[in-house]
Design a protein around this motif. Structure first.
Motif, PDB file in Angstrom:
ATOM      1  N   ILE A  60       0.883  -1.166   0.000  1.00  0.00           N
ATOM      2  CA  ILE A  60       0.000   0.000   0.000  1.00  0.00           C
ATOM      3  C   ILE A  60       0.917   1.211   0.000  1.00  0.00           C
ATOM      4  N   GLN A  61       0.711   2.111  -0.998  1.00  0.00           N
ATOM      5  CA  GLN A  61       1.562   3.291  -1.117  1.00  0.00           C
ATOM      6  C   GLN A  61       0.767   4.590  -1.226  1.00  0.00           C
ATOM      7  N   ALA A  62      -0.552   4.467  -1.467  1.00  0.00           N
ATOM      8  CA  ALA A  62      -1.335   5.671  -1.750  1.00  0.00           C
ATOM      9  C   ALA A  62      -2.801   5.436  -1.434  1.00  0.00           C
ATOM     10  N   ARG A  91       0.059  10.130  -0.730  1.00  0.00           N
ATOM     11  CA  ARG A  91       1.049   9.116  -0.347  1.00  0.00           C
ATOM     12  C   ARG A  91       0.775   8.654   1.080  1.00  0.00           C
ATOM     13  N   THR A  92       0.941   7.349   1.301  1.00  0.00           N
ATOM     14  CA  THR A  92       0.786   6.790   2.638  1.00  0.00           C
ATOM     15  C   THR A  92       2.085   6.106   3.052  1.00  0.00           C
ATOM     16  N   GLN A  93       2.152   5.779   4.325  1.00  0.00           N
ATOM     17  CA  GLN A  93       3.254   4.933   4.769  1.00  0.00           C
ATOM     18  C   GLN A  93       3.114   3.601   4.040  1.00  0.00           C
ATOM     19  N   ASN A  94       4.219   2.959   3.765  1.00  0.00           N
ATOM     20  CA  ASN A  94       4.189   1.671   3.086  1.00  0.00           C
ATOM     21  C   ASN A  94       3.653   0.598   4.023  1.00  0.00           C
ATOM     22  N   ALA A  95       2.804  -0.267   3.471  1.00  0.00           N
ATOM     23  CA  ALA A  95       2.264  -1.399   4.224  1.00  0.00           C
ATOM     24  C   ALA A  95       2.165  -2.594   3.283  1.00  0.00           C
ATOM     25  N   PRO A 112      -2.739   2.403   6.747  1.00  0.00           N
ATOM     26  CA  PRO A 112      -1.485   3.136   6.984  1.00  0.00           C
ATOM     27  C   PRO A 112      -1.739   4.643   7.021  1.00  0.00           C
ATOM     28  N   ALA A 113      -0.940   5.334   7.807  1.00  0.00           N
ATOM     29  CA  ALA A 113      -1.056   6.790   7.930  1.00  0.00           C
ATOM     30  C   ALA A 113      -0.552   7.475   6.662  1.00  0.00           C
ATOM     31  N   ASP A 114      -1.066   8.674   6.429  1.00  0.00           N
ATOM     32  CA  ASP A 114      -0.573   9.496   5.329  1.00  0.00           C
ATOM     33  C   ASP A 114       0.843   9.955   5.647  1.00  0.00           C
ATOM     34  N   GLU A 122       9.260   6.948   2.840  1.00  0.00           N
ATOM     35  CA  GLU A 122       9.718   6.745   4.201  1.00  0.00           C
ATOM     36  C   GLU A 122      11.201   6.383   4.154  1.00  0.00           C
ATOM     37  N   PRO A 123      11.917   6.623   5.245  1.00  0.00           N
ATOM     38  CA  PRO A 123      13.297   6.154   5.263  1.00  0.00           C
ATOM     39  C   PRO A 123      13.323   4.640   5.087  1.00  0.00           C
ATOM     40  N   GLU A 124      14.287   4.156   4.321  1.00  0.00           N
ATOM     41  CA  GLU A 124      14.393   2.728   4.057  1.00  0.00           C
ATOM     42  C   GLU A 124      14.886   1.979   5.288  1.00  0.00           C
ATOM     43  N   LEU A 125      14.217   0.872   5.584  1.00  0.00           N
ATOM     44  CA  LEU A 125      14.692  -0.031   6.627  1.00  0.00           C
ATOM     45  C   LEU A 125      15.698  -0.986   6.007  1.00  0.00           C
TER      46      LEU A 125
END
Length: 139
Positions: A60-62, A91-95, A112-114, A122-125
């Protein structure tokens, strides 16, 4: 408890947020939205602040706010539902999301939050951590 519900849908044939956004921007307002075979039973909750969350490449990205549900009769005579979606694409947080067919309901507490406006990602893990979190259903 929230008085709305969301939908989640795979975005087939689109590889990036930017590609989906360009498609949406190029689509005339009268035809904007998504046509689906099934009419959502929770129509009232969807129209009370619900969004359609887009899964792009398994994540989920958007999202887009749902602004209406309209009857469409296909060339085959079958009744369908056009889910009218607002601009802009948000854009949302990636899920992570496993593949599925059609659309599914998504509870507000599971959405996911916006991302803050203007933030593109988001910063890459680290890959190993991201995979482990995805396997246990955290991201």
């Amino acid at each position: 408890m929230a008085d709305h519900i969301n939908l989640v849908k795979l975005c087939v044939g689109i590889d990036t947020f930017e590609e989906l956004n360009a498609y949406i921007e190029a689509t005339p307002g009268a035809s904007r939205g998504h046509v689906t075979r099934m009419w959502p039973k929770q129509e009232e909750k969807l129209l009370n602040g619900g969004s359609l969350y887009w899964v792009i490449k398994g994540v989920i990205q958007a999202r887009q706010t749902i602004v209406g549900l309209h009857e469409v009769i296909g060339h085959d005579g079958v009744r369908r539902c056009r889910i009218e979606l607002a601009k802009p694409l948000i854009r949302t947080q990636n899920a992570q999301r496993r593949p599925f067919q059609g659309w599914r309901y998504l509870k507000p507490e599971d959405a996911p939050a916006d991302l803050p406006q203007g933030r593109k990602s988001e910063p890459e893990l680290p890959a190993e951590l991201a995979q482990t979190l995805a396997e246990i259903g955290i991201v």
